[in-house]
Design an enzyme around this catalytic site. Structure first.
Site, PDB file in Angstrom:
ATOM      1  N   GLU A  72       0.970  -1.069   0.483  1.00 17.22           N
ATOM      2  CA  GLU A  72       0.269   0.344  -0.169  1.00 17.22           C
ATOM      3  C   GLU A  72       0.812   1.288  -0.046  1.00 17.22           C
ATOM      4  O   GLU A  72       0.530   1.818  -0.386  1.00 17.22           O
ATOM      5  CB  GLU A  72      -1.041  -0.063   1.428  1.00 17.22           C
ATOM      6  CG  GLU A  72      -2.767  -1.104   0.992  1.00 17.22           C
ATOM      7  CD  GLU A  72      -3.285  -0.958   0.358  1.00 17.22           C
ATOM      8  OE1 GLU A  72      -3.378   0.739   0.064  1.00 17.22           O
ATOM      9  OE2 GLU A  72      -3.354  -1.836  -0.774  1.00 17.22           O
TER      10      GLU A  72
ATOM     11  N   SER B 138     -45.902 -33.432  26.563  1.00 13.56           N
ATOM     12  CA  SER B 138     -45.494 -34.944  28.180  1.00 13.56           C
ATOM     13  C   SER B 138     -44.240 -34.561  28.921  1.00 13.56           C
ATOM     14  O   SER B 138     -44.356 -34.567  30.332  1.00 13.56           O
ATOM     15  CB  SER B 138     -45.743 -36.349  27.518  1.00 13.56           C
ATOM     16  OG  SER B 138     -46.885 -36.446  27.164  1.00 13.56           O
TER      17      SER B 138
END
Length: 689
Positions: free
Chosen positions: A119, A385
């Site tokens: 860069e 249940s």
């Protein structure tokens, strides 16, 4: 002669002016040339001066649009929340950045160098703006030679990220340059580079090199390899296009360019570059990318209850065991992948916690990437249940015992006539057998005996917080609850009767290590009498011995629990526990579509057993509280019946119009229930709840 002489004298003056005229003309032409050159030089100087004045004015104007230099300050980075597992490993990051702030000293030297190489190779030479770099970038981009570079320095990129928008205008570029000069004046090169590495965007919601390393490679930035560092360095040019989890070939090609630049600048040894090129980086599935995100979401939901506003990074310590979390995720997804289509079941959830409420694993769905809805904590479904233990506990607290007998026969409440799953009726059965085999008629009778309001109050006392309807069907689990609530309520059975509040956060610390929150022991206090808890554990233990949970039994461990299946096979549950771990599983479909006969006793029980087998491996079996006193003896139930204290008539006797049968009368049906257990469960097993 005189004439000639005169004539000659007359001609001499005529020649001299001719020579003088020629020199004059030459001089005139020189003056004109010098005049034009002077004018050009003069004009150039004037234009240059005006250009400088204009540029200065332009810079001054754009500088005036910025805050005064003496008031400029680097804006604070949004805080990151690092969510840690119980062993200190990272589960997930939350916040706008996706990762914590790292110091440049923590990083391997080649990581920041990768960004400089690709860069801004003159980063350590320029003063914030690099005219040489701009010209080089223009030349390389025009000739397409070498590694393509942008004209902006790292300092300019940082200035843009910190202070400016992403728009591409001349005005923004001027302000960017001004701010870059200020940054270079204010900070050292290493400080600028550190700020850059912690602020730059890497795609996929990751801001900063730490977040990117975790997101793409599942490791902290300090542990990345040279190949991985090169990939991260190349990624910032175009995060969306070069993200390795989206376009791996492009990411690897860009990383190769970074490595070439690093070698050219002497940032990496040729032999190291050769290895990195031969073994290019590849993205991995980070731990935060799967089910751990369900845990992270839960943490974020409750974090406000523990800490106020914070503006620095924090770490949140959780109770989650990463090994158990991974095991739970794999077991659930493997089962659904193998059998989901055949049984038309698309979703599932799992919660596992210690008996004190500490969550050890939490899976909120089949695939977090596909659906972030947390079915473990948010979805409310009928428990079927699996709700019955609250009914039986209410009955026990009103005088019943595991060997109390009730009639398994048709029952009607108004226009409602509930039936057993098998559509069979066994006549007189003990409560132990009725719960183990999930006989609906007995549960409904017990619910009517103690009263629906009592059942609701019992469930709420154990930690159920969802609204419950106090009607006859409450005994069969028709009011909707969450899986987390149910597992938390079962925790009271597992720990001897103390109500628990499920929790996942144990501590919160600031970036500097300051303790912002530390969990203290708290709970609901005693919610079940120790003797009643022993009876309940004995009845739920029978579920694994001869009932609907027999398929889930783990040799060597005393286990207890209950299965649950709702009407038309819409939801299937299995919740069970050892003395050290409570786990619940739910399966179903988000839209309520019916499954193809998925019951609590088949797929959920299989998932429960697979997970618990791994979770309990290597541990010393822990006895269930009170089980040994009320455990059904294999050779006979007569000894249990005779040893049990006679049950008083009490409220049950008043409702039935007769006192509870004494122990000698209980032994015959108890023996009959024991004798019929094997044949009965053969018919129900695998299809009952």
């Amino acid at each position: 002669m005189a004439k000639r002489s005169g004539g000659g004298g007359a001609r001499q003056p005529n020649k001299a002016p001719a020579r003088t005229t020629g020199r004059a003309k030459a001089s005139s032409r020189g003056r004109r040339r010098r005049s034009w050159l002077g004018r050009i030089v003069y004009g150039t100087v004037v234009l240059g001066l005006w250009g400088v004045i204009g540029l200065a004015g332009l810079i001054a104007y754009h500088a005036s649009q910025l805050p005064p230099i003496d008031q400029l300050a680097v804006p604070k980075r949004p805080p990151n929340i690092a969510i840690l597992a119980s062993d200190g490993s990272l589960l997930a990051n939350r916040g706008e950045t996706g990762g914590r702030v790292v110091s440049i000293k923590e990083l391997p030297p080649y990581l920041p160098r990768a960004f400089v190489a690709i860069e801004d190779r003159r980063f350590y030479q320029h003063f914030g703006v690099d005219p040489v770099g701009i010209l080089r970038a223009i030349g390389q981009n025009l000739t397409r030679r070498g590694v393509a570079q942008g004209g902006s320095t790292l300092t300019q990129q940082l200035a843009k990220n910190l202070f400016l928008t992403q728009e591409r205008t001349a005005s923004r570029k001027i302000q960017e340059a001004i701010l870059a000069l200020w940054l270079e004046h204010k900070y050292t090169k290493d400080e600028i580079l550190e700020l850059y590495l912690n602020r730059v965007y890497f795609g996929a919601g990751a801001y900063g090199v730490e977040a990117a390393a975790q997101r793409y490679f599942g490791k902290p930035a300090k542990e990345v390899s040279l190949a991985q560092a090169a990939m991260l360095g190349g990624l910032v040019q175009a995060p969306s296009r070069l993200a390795p989890n989206r376009n791996l070939p492009a990411a690897q090609a860009r990383a190769a360019q970074v490595l070439a630049a690093m070698q050219e600048l002497g940032f990496a040894a040729p032999q190291d570059v050769k290895v990195a090129l031969a073994q290019p980086a590849k993205p991995t599935n980070a731990r935060g990318g799967g089910s751990a995100n369900y845990v992270a979401d839960l943490v974020m939901d409750v974090l406000d209850d523990y800490v106020g506003k914070f503006d620095t990074d924090i770490t949140v310590q959780t109770t989650v065991d990463p090994v158990l979390q991974a095991a739970a995720e794999k077991v659930l997804t493997d089962e659904l992948n193998a059998k989901g289509a055949r049984f038309n079941v698309g979703q599932g959830a799992l919660v596992s916690m210690r008996p004190d409420g500490a969550i050890r694993a939490l899976i909120g769905g089949r695939d977090y990437a596909q659906s972030q809805f947390n079915r473990a904590t948010t979805a409310k479904r009928q428990p079927g249940s699996s709700f019955k233990p609250f009914v039986y506990l209410a009955a026990v607290e009103h005088g019943a015992t595991p060997d109390t007998v009730r009639e398994d026969a048709p029952v009607r409440i108004g226009n409602w006539a509930p039936e057993n799953y098998s559509h069979r009726y066994e006549g007189p059965v003990t409560l132990r057998t009725a719960l183990a085999h999930s006989l609906n008629t007995v549960a409904v009778r017990l619910g009517q005996e103690v009263g629906p309001k009592t059942v609701v109050q019992t469930a709420q006392r154990l930690g159920i917080t969802s609204p419950l309807q106090a009607n006859g069907s409450i005994a069969l689990g028709t009011s909707e609850v969450t899986l987390l609530e149910m597992v938390g309520a079962y925790g009271a059975f597992a720990n001897g009767g103390t109500g628990v509040i499920p929790y996942v956060v144990t501590a919160v610390k600031s970036q500097g290590g300051k303790v912002l929150y530390k969990r203290s022991d708290n709970g609901l206090g005693r919610v079940i009498d120790a003797n009643a808890d022993g009876m309940m554990n004995a009845m739920m233990h029978e579920v694994f011995v001869s009932g609907t949970g027999k398929k889930a039994d783990i040799p060597g461990w005393d286990l207890a629990g209950k299965s649950g299946t709702t009407q038309d096979y819409r939801d299937a549950w299995f919740i069970g526990f050892s003395g050290s771990l409570v786990t619940g599983v739910w399966l179903g479909n988000d839209d309520g579509e019916l499954t193809k006969k998925v019951t609590g006793g088949n797929l959920p029980a299989e998932i429960w057993k697979s997970y618990m087998t791994q979770a309990l491996k290597g541990q010393t079996p822990v006895p269930l509280p009170g089980l040994n006193r009320w455990r059904r003896q294999p050779e006979t139930t007569a000894s249990v019946a005779s040893a049990a204290p006679p049950a008083p008539g009490g409220l049950l006797g008043q409702i039935l119009g007769e006192p509870e049968a004494p122990a000698p009368r209980q032994s015959a049906p108890a023996r009959r229930a024991q004798k019929d257990d094997r044949n009965f469960i053969e018919k129900l097993f695998g299809i009952g709840d």
